[in-house]
Design a protein around this motif. Structure first.
Motif, mmCIF file in Angstrom:
data_model
loop_
_atom_site.group_PDB
_atom_site.id
_atom_site.type_symbol
_atom_site.label_atom_id
_atom_site.label_comp_id
_atom_site.label_asym_id
_atom_site.label_seq_id
_atom_site.Cartn_x
_atom_site.Cartn_y
_atom_site.Cartn_z
ATOM 1 N N ALA A 42 -16.647 40.005 -9.777
ATOM 2 C CA ALA A 42 -16.473 41.232 -10.577
ATOM 3 C C ALA A 42 -17.463 42.333 -10.200
ATOM 4 O O ALA A 42 -17.704 43.245 -10.969
ATOM 5 C CB ALA A 42 -16.535 40.940 -12.076
ATOM 6 N N SER A 43 -18.005 42.258 -8.984
ATOM 7 C CA SER A 43 -18.904 43.328 -8.527
ATOM 8 C C SER A 43 -18.136 44.458 -7.848
ATOM 9 O O SER A 43 -18.712 45.491 -7.532
ATOM 10 C CB SER A 43 -19.976 42.775 -7.578
ATOM 11 N N GLY A 44 -16.837 44.256 -7.608
ATOM 12 C CA GLY A 44 -16.015 45.307 -7.015
ATOM 13 C C GLY A 44 -15.636 45.078 -5.566
ATOM 14 O O GLY A 44 -15.067 45.967 -4.932
ATOM 15 N N LYS A 45 -15.901 43.908 -5.026
ATOM 16 C CA LYS A 45 -15.662 43.652 -3.601
ATOM 17 C C LYS A 45 -14.213 43.885 -3.185
ATOM 18 O O LYS A 45 -13.950 44.571 -2.204
ATOM 19 C CB LYS A 45 -16.077 42.219 -3.238
ATOM 20 N N SER A 46 -13.277 43.330 -3.927
ATOM 21 C CA SER A 46 -11.853 43.459 -3.556
ATOM 22 C C SER A 46 -11.348 44.877 -3.740
ATOM 23 O O SER A 46 -10.692 45.432 -2.854
ATOM 24 C CB SER A 46 -11.002 42.488 -4.377
ATOM 25 N N THR A 47 -11.644 45.474 -4.869
ATOM 26 C CA THR A 47 -11.169 46.831 -5.150
ATOM 27 C C THR A 47 -11.772 47.834 -4.178
ATOM 28 O O THR A 47 -11.060 48.657 -3.593
ATOM 29 C CB THR A 47 -11.502 47.225 -6.609
ATOM 30 N N ILE A 48 -13.067 47.760 -3.978
ATOM 31 C CA ILE A 48 -13.735 48.684 -3.060
ATOM 32 C C ILE A 48 -13.283 48.406 -1.627
ATOM 33 O O ILE A 48 -13.091 49.333 -0.843
ATOM 34 C CB ILE A 48 -15.267 48.617 -3.227
ATOM 35 N N GLY A 49 -13.073 47.135 -1.287
ATOM 36 C CA GLY A 49 -12.563 46.793 0.047
ATOM 37 C C GLY A 49 -11.222 47.452 0.316
ATOM 38 O O GLY A 49 -10.994 48.018 1.393
ATOM 39 N N LYS A 50 -10.314 47.407 -0.667
ATOM 40 C CA LYS A 50 -8.996 48.052 -0.514
ATOM 41 C C LYS A 50 -9.133 49.559 -0.374
ATOM 42 O O LYS A 50 -8.472 50.176 0.469
ATOM 43 C CB LYS A 50 -8.106 47.734 -1.719
ATOM 44 N N MET A 51 -9.976 50.154 -1.204
ATOM 45 C CA MET A 51 -10.151 51.613 -1.157
ATOM 46 C C MET A 51 -10.779 52.043 0.171
ATOM 47 O O MET A 51 -10.362 53.025 0.779
ATOM 48 C CB MET A 51 -11.025 52.076 -2.327
ATOM 49 N N LEU A 52 -11.768 51.293 0.626
ATOM 50 C CA LEU A 52 -12.433 51.590 1.895
ATOM 51 C C LEU A 52 -11.453 51.446 3.054
ATOM 52 O O LEU A 52 -11.464 52.238 3.998
ATOM 53 C CB LEU A 52 -13.634 50.649 2.057
ATOM 54 N N SER A 53 -10.584 50.455 2.962
ATOM 55 C CA SER A 53 -9.569 50.220 3.980
ATOM 56 C C SER A 53 -8.683 51.458 4.176
ATOM 57 O O SER A 53 -8.415 51.871 5.310
ATOM 58 C CB SER A 53 -8.720 49.016 3.557
ATOM 59 N N LYS A 54 -8.246 52.030 3.082
ATOM 60 C CA LYS A 54 -7.416 53.240 3.163
ATOM 61 C C LYS A 54 -8.198 54.420 3.721
ATOM 62 O O LYS A 54 -7.675 55.207 4.503
ATOM 63 C CB LYS A 54 -6.863 53.586 1.777
ATOM 64 N N LYS A 55 -9.450 54.508 3.334
ATOM 65 C CA LYS A 55 -10.278 55.650 3.728
ATOM 66 C C LYS A 55 -10.619 55.635 5.222
ATOM 67 O O LYS A 55 -10.591 56.661 5.877
ATOM 68 C CB LYS A 55 -11.555 55.678 2.886
ATOM 69 N N ILE A 56 -10.960 54.465 5.758
ATOM 70 C CA ILE A 56 -11.416 54.407 7.157
ATOM 71 C C ILE A 56 -10.394 53.767 8.095
ATOM 72 O O ILE A 56 -10.664 53.586 9.280
ATOM 73 C CB ILE A 56 -12.788 53.712 7.280
ATOM 74 N N LYS A 57 -9.244 53.394 7.545
ATOM 75 C CA LYS A 57 -8.126 52.859 8.347
ATOM 76 C C LYS A 57 -8.468 51.530 9.029
ATOM 77 O O LYS A 57 -8.119 51.298 10.182
ATOM 78 C CB LYS A 57 -7.670 53.880 9.408
ATOM 79 N N TYR A 58 -9.152 50.662 8.307
ATOM 80 C CA TYR A 58 -9.390 49.291 8.744
ATOM 81 C C TYR A 58 -8.506 48.394 7.890
ATOM 82 O O TYR A 58 -8.294 48.675 6.715
ATOM 83 C CB TYR A 58 -10.843 48.871 8.477
ATOM 84 N N GLU A 59 -8.017 47.286 8.450
ATOM 85 C CA GLU A 59 -7.294 46.308 7.647
ATOM 86 C C GLU A 59 -8.271 45.637 6.695
ATOM 87 O O GLU A 59 -9.428 45.412 7.050
ATOM 88 C CB GLU A 59 -6.661 45.232 8.529
ATOM 89 N N HIS A 60 -7.796 45.305 5.512
ATOM 90 C CA HIS A 60 -8.632 44.638 4.517
ATOM 91 C C HIS A 60 -8.135 43.216 4.274
ATOM 92 O O HIS A 60 -6.936 42.996 4.130
ATOM 93 C CB HIS A 60 -8.610 45.419 3.197
ATOM 94 N N TYR A 61 -9.070 42.292 4.227
ATOM 95 C CA TYR A 61 -8.761 40.902 3.908
ATOM 96 C C TYR A 61 -9.680 40.435 2.788
ATOM 97 O O TYR A 61 -10.893 40.515 2.902
ATOM 98 C CB TYR A 61 -8.955 39.987 5.134
ATOM 99 N N ASP A 62 -9.075 39.948 1.738
ATOM 100 C CA ASP A 62 -9.795 39.328 0.638
ATOM 101 C C ASP A 62 -9.743 37.826 0.920
ATOM 102 O O ASP A 62 -8.651 37.245 0.970
ATOM 103 C CB ASP A 62 -9.086 39.682 -0.674
#
Length: 166
Positions: free
Chosen positions: A11-31
């Motif tokens: 619940a520190s935000g890893k998944s949500t921030i990972g998804k948002m960062l993925s869209k912003k910098i165009k990297y694939e995100h894996y949880d």
């Protein structure tokens, strides 16, 4: 291209921030947790209840190794991934580790209906005490998750650009 690896408490935000960062910098995100569930075709809660934590941690390590071989992706780890040094060694080989730090009180305010380990403040404190040294030891960058998710994502992007990682 380095991977961007997010570590921190549940619940520190890893998944949500990972998804948002993925869209912003165009990297694939894996949880890692979702990836493991997809590969095993089972929920983590089922794996825990049927096979136990060690079996789950072995699977987690297997899939961390698999994803760590890729380049230029974002990996959101499970909160306990830091408990095994081999996981972090794999993630560090080709990744920059970002510790998303969040106050225990803020974690406790969330709805943890599907997170049995976070049902009360005593359990959250226990997990925090067990893991905080590991998060700090493995982190290349520490980000306080105490602003909006957009501001946190912008801050991470700014730091990664300044360090010539993206």
């Amino acid at each position: 291209m380095k991977n961007i690896v997010l570590i921190g408490m549940p619940a520190s935000g890893k998944s949500t921030i990972g998804k948002m960062l993925s869209k912003k910098i165009k990297y694939e995100h894996y949880d890692i947790d979702r990836y493991l569930e997809m590969k095993e075709n089972k929920k983590i809660s089922t794996i825990f209840s049927e096979e136990g934590e060690k079996y789950f941690r072995d699977l987690e390590t297997k899939y961390i190794k698999e994803l760590s071989e890729r380049k230029g992706i974002i990996i959101s780890t499970g909160g306990g991934a830091v408990k095994r040094a081999e996981n972090m060694e794999e993630l560090k080989k080709n990744g920059i580790i970002i510790f998303l730090s969040r106050k225990i009180e803020d974690i406790a305010k969330e709805n943890h209906k599907y997170r049995p380990l976070l049902q009360n403040i005593e359990n959250i404190n226990k997990l925090y005490k067990e893991r905080i040294e590991l998060y700090n030891m493995y982190a290349d960058i520490t980000i306080e998750n105490n602003k909006t998710l957009y501001k946190i994502t912008d801050r991470i992007t700014e730091i990664l650009k300044r360090k010539n990682i993206i």
